[in-house]
Design an enzyme around this catalytic site. Sequence first.
Site, mmCIF file in Angstrom:
data_model
loop_
_atom_site.group_PDB
_atom_site.id
_atom_site.type_symbol
_atom_site.label_atom_id
_atom_site.label_comp_id
_atom_site.label_asym_id
_atom_site.label_seq_id
_atom_site.Cartn_x
_atom_site.Cartn_y
_atom_site.Cartn_z
ATOM 1 N N ALA A 1 1.048 -1.178 0.092
ATOM 2 C CA ALA A 1 0.028 -0.179 -0.116
ATOM 3 C C ALA A 1 0.826 1.167 -0.039
ATOM 4 C CB ALA A 1 -0.964 0.183 1.260
ATOM 5 N N SER A 2 1.975 1.437 0.882
ATOM 6 C CA SER A 2 2.558 2.406 0.825
ATOM 7 C C SER A 2 3.595 2.671 -0.525
ATOM 8 C CB SER A 2 3.703 2.327 2.047
ATOM 9 O OG SER A 2 4.668 1.139 1.928
ATOM 10 N N VAL B 1 1.274 4.204 -2.839
ATOM 11 C CA VAL B 1 0.976 5.594 -2.419
ATOM 12 C C VAL B 1 2.358 6.368 -3.009
ATOM 13 C CG1 VAL B 1 0.804 7.491 -0.608
ATOM 14 C CG2 VAL B 1 -0.373 5.175 -0.587
ATOM 15 N N LYS C 1 18.555 16.365 -16.409
ATOM 16 C CA LYS C 1 19.493 15.499 -16.221
ATOM 17 C C LYS C 1 19.180 14.939 -14.757
ATOM 18 C CE LYS C 1 24.545 15.355 -14.982
ATOM 19 N NZ LYS C 1 26.014 16.218 -14.806
ATOM 20 N N ASP D 1 37.708 17.880 -15.428
ATOM 21 C CA ASP D 1 36.932 16.731 -16.143
ATOM 22 C C ASP D 1 36.859 16.932 -17.782
ATOM 23 O OD1 ASP D 1 36.524 14.125 -16.598
ATOM 24 O OD2 ASP D 1 34.594 14.115 -15.978
#
Length: 459
Positions: A181-182, A185, A215, A305
Amino acid sequence: MAYPYDSLLPQVTRPRTISPLPPSAPGEEAKDEEVEQVKWKRPAVVTPQAVHSKRALLEKEQEQTASSEMPRPSQGELFPAREQEEQHRQQVEEPEENGQNIKAEPQAELPEAQSDIMALKRKNKDDMRRVQEENLNQQRGDQQNQVSERVAATPLMKHPLPSCLLTNKDHVQAELQDSEASNKVREKRLEEEIKIIRDKANRLSQSLQKQVAIKKINLQGLQRKQLTVNEIMIMKRNRSPSVVNYLDSYLLGEELWLVLEYMDGGALSDVISETFLSEEQMAAISRECLRGLDFLHSNHIIHRDVKSDNILLRTDGSVKLADFGLSTQLTPEQNRRCTLAGTPWWMAPEVVTGQPYGPKVDIWSFGIVGIEMVEREPPYCNQSPASAQRLIATVGTPKLRHPKLLSALLRDFLSCCLQKDEEERWSAMELLQHPFVTSAKPASILSQLINSVKKRKKN
């Protein structure tokens, strides 16, 4: 002695227990025992002296009988076969002295009758063993069948579960139902949030009158969260036409969505892999990238980088730096870094050797991008990351494969970028004044190249 498998074996004469008879004369009883021993005892050789004494006794008895009675044919004359058998029996019999058996040596060869008896005994034993094995296998098969029948007949749940197990079972089922159920939800909430974010991104795109890119970053792990926060902060504070601009961000559970400027031409690595670049195109790309690096370095930011994958293009010819996940902000108190960061094949020598470094590590990395544009791959690309780092630390400036095919301006430009000594390496501002860069044409000349590569990839 009774045998359980007599009915299965051939009908042969077997040694059996003799029933007790009424007492007989001593001589007859001894004779019966002697015959019984001859039948079933192992033949043995007797000493010549004993045989000679017995023959002498027989001859004496025959002489006495001949002198007292009328002449009559001897037993040997009437029954020659029995006489031969008796003589043979006397030869193989074990003589007795004073009630004890004299140890005799075994004969070298069994008589024919005894050999037949022994062969028959062996055959009987083999038959009995075979029958026993067959019966044993049959019994085992019957037992296995009985076990299988019992297992098949046994119900899976013969006895009900104890009350404690039933309670645990109910508890686990309740937890599973609550978890399902969670989850439902949570999934519904995420779908609603995604819809809201997409609506916001569409409105933002309409207001900017251009497309946007989203992104998605997985935030699992503390280091990943820190890098993402660092990337957002650097992009929010530093906006330039030479870098991919940050527009907005949204948190969805463990995922962070960054809304960025959309670069529809893809990465420079796609262009390098699909086609050959002219020196004119290389010069235009170099100028745009150096403008972005000069902007970052003037704001005390090291990208760390720089590579062809992180240089994005647009179909109008724009070239921008992207991906600031490994970027770092320098401060007046800490204007150098020692952390090993970046992609091994593009790392500067001072980064590989662990020495303090500054913004010029990005210039070395861009020099490797220049070799990529010339040779379509970075140096040492066939080496492992560790081997590539060792070669960068020892060799220093990599050598071009075909330097004579390049102009003197391009060779000198790459040399200024790839100086092993950081002090001798040019800065971004200095390289923008290099003749190779100043002679470059506007970035719009790249539009046709980028569009052709994009169509080729789509096809």
